[in-house]
Design a protein around this motif. Sequence first.
Motif, PDB file in Angstrom:
ATOM      1  N   GLU A 130     -12.452  -2.264   3.445  1.00 22.37           N
ATOM      2  CA  GLU A 130     -11.888  -3.602   3.331  1.00 22.37           C
ATOM      3  C   GLU A 130     -10.909  -3.679   2.158  1.00 22.37           C
ATOM      4  O   GLU A 130      -9.846  -4.312   2.261  1.00 22.37           O
ATOM      5  CB  GLU A 130     -13.006  -4.629   3.132  1.00 22.37           C
ATOM      6  N   LEU A 131     -11.268  -3.019   1.021  1.00 23.02           N
ATOM      7  CA  LEU A 131     -10.418  -3.056  -0.168  1.00 23.02           C
ATOM      8  C   LEU A 131      -9.046  -2.429   0.100  1.00 23.02           C
ATOM      9  O   LEU A 131      -8.014  -2.974  -0.297  1.00 23.02           O
ATOM     10  CB  LEU A 131     -11.107  -2.327  -1.321  1.00 23.02           C
ATOM     11  N   VAL A 132      -9.043  -1.277   0.768  1.00 19.60           N
ATOM     12  CA  VAL A 132      -7.770  -0.609   1.057  1.00 19.60           C
ATOM     13  C   VAL A 132      -6.937  -1.451   2.020  1.00 19.60           C
ATOM     14  O   VAL A 132      -5.718  -1.576   1.867  1.00 19.60           O
ATOM     15  CB  VAL A 132      -8.013   0.796   1.644  1.00 19.60           C
ATOM     16  N   GLY A 133      -7.610  -2.060   3.008  1.00 19.27           N
ATOM     17  CA  GLY A 133      -6.889  -2.939   3.923  1.00 19.27           C
ATOM     18  C   GLY A 133      -6.274  -4.128   3.207  1.00 19.27           C
ATOM     19  O   GLY A 133      -5.125  -4.509   3.458  1.00 19.27           O
ATOM     20  N   TYR A 134      -7.036  -4.721   2.284  1.00 14.40           N
ATOM     21  CA  TYR A 134      -6.525  -5.868   1.523  1.00 14.40           C
ATOM     22  C   TYR A 134      -5.373  -5.446   0.625  1.00 14.40           C
ATOM     23  O   TYR A 134      -4.361  -6.146   0.508  1.00 14.40           O
ATOM     24  CB  TYR A 134      -7.659  -6.466   0.689  1.00 14.40           C
ATOM     25  N   TRP A 135      -5.512  -4.266  -0.021  1.00 18.60           N
ATOM     26  CA  TRP A 135      -4.431  -3.759  -0.881  1.00 18.60           C
ATOM     27  C   TRP A 135      -3.148  -3.581  -0.081  1.00 18.60           C
ATOM     28  O   TRP A 135      -2.076  -3.999  -0.520  1.00 18.60           O
ATOM     29  CB  TRP A 135      -4.859  -2.432  -1.507  1.00 18.60           C
ATOM     30  N   TYR A 136      -3.236  -2.965   1.110  1.00 16.40           N
ATOM     31  CA  TYR A 136      -2.044  -2.709   1.915  1.00 16.40           C
ATOM     32  C   TYR A 136      -1.428  -4.027   2.381  1.00 16.40           C
ATOM     33  O   TYR A 136      -0.206  -4.200   2.358  1.00 16.40           O
ATOM     34  CB  TYR A 136      -2.400  -1.834   3.119  1.00 16.40           C
TER      35      TYR A 136
ATOM     36  N   LEU B  41      -9.155  -0.422   6.767  1.00 17.09           N
ATOM     37  CA  LEU B  41      -8.962   1.012   6.930  1.00 17.09           C
ATOM     38  C   LEU B  41      -9.925   1.553   7.985  1.00 17.09           C
ATOM     39  O   LEU B  41     -11.098   1.166   8.019  1.00 17.09           O
ATOM     40  CB  LEU B  41      -9.195   1.722   5.602  1.00 17.09           C
ATOM     41  N   GLY B  42      -9.453   2.448   8.838  1.00 16.34           N
ATOM     42  CA  GLY B  42     -10.297   3.034   9.869  1.00 16.34           C
ATOM     43  C   GLY B  42     -11.413   3.886   9.287  1.00 16.34           C
ATOM     44  O   GLY B  42     -11.305   4.419   8.169  1.00 16.34           O
TER      45      GLY B  42
END
Length: 312
Positions: free
Chosen positions: A247-253, A265-266
């Motif tokens: 979730e963190l990487v998705g939010y960052w992107y 992120l997958g």
Amino acid sequence: MNRVFQVFISSTCNDLRDERQAVSNTLAKAGYMPAGLEVLPATDQTQLEYIKRIIDRSDYYVAIVGSRYGSLSHDGLNFSEGAFEYARSKDVPILALLSEIPEPDAGLKERLDAFKARLSAAGIVETWLNESDLCMKAVMAVATAVNLKPRAGWIRGDQAIDPKVLQELERLRIENADLHQKLANLNRGSTDLVLAGSVDSVTVEFLVYRSEEGAPDTVSKSISLGDVFVGIYDHLLKSPSEAYVRELVGYWYRQKFRMSDYWELGEKSVTVIRDRLEAMGLIRSRSIIAGFSNHIAWSVTEKGKQFLRSRR
């Protein structure tokens, strides 16, 4: 694994024996495992001490309160209130089923009202009018508690995960981490180039949720490992679970490129990033076992902290 939840049932007075038994039968038919004062054996232990042993094995505590406070024990409390205090000290979820009929004994009315107030502040509360209403409210309260505060429960022995299997998984994880560290040490020169930001890109897959309903879209993107690490660094200091890292990487992107949809992120891609960051020596992952489940948590290494200082 199918779990069965044990529910300890207590009441304020012996005149609620029939109601307590009715609730016990109803919960048993609903698939729960009731326990209470009726299981007390002939033993030298005090009642409250034996009750504590049962509560230690129980997942939820149900207190049935009628119009009577009940007889007092040596500590000035009735057995139900003493059991309630112990259950609360053990963080067992409290479910209170309260009658609105007042205590006829003026000397005990204040005690009963105070007990009801403490029960009301401790967990789920329902009021009941008769035995049928009480049984229905009990099943609803337990079902709600299971949904809001799931507990360990009991499982069949043939369904339990062998502890030796979990130990072997942990051994393999540690061995894998050691190999990653050795690889990082052997390739320190190339790793330094990666840390400098020259060849630290990787292609990953994101799950993009366009709406609250329907399956997400899968989108491939090339991202910088260094940028990802810096972007989620503050969260890594709290050793998040790998599921949360997705979730963190998705939010960052999404923030970096001003996306409006929800990005995550997958599952395979987060493993790729974890392996790369571990090989670089920026993070360390560990398996945390809780009950019969486990998850992977990420944490920052000293090298990761040094890398952050070089990038900021």
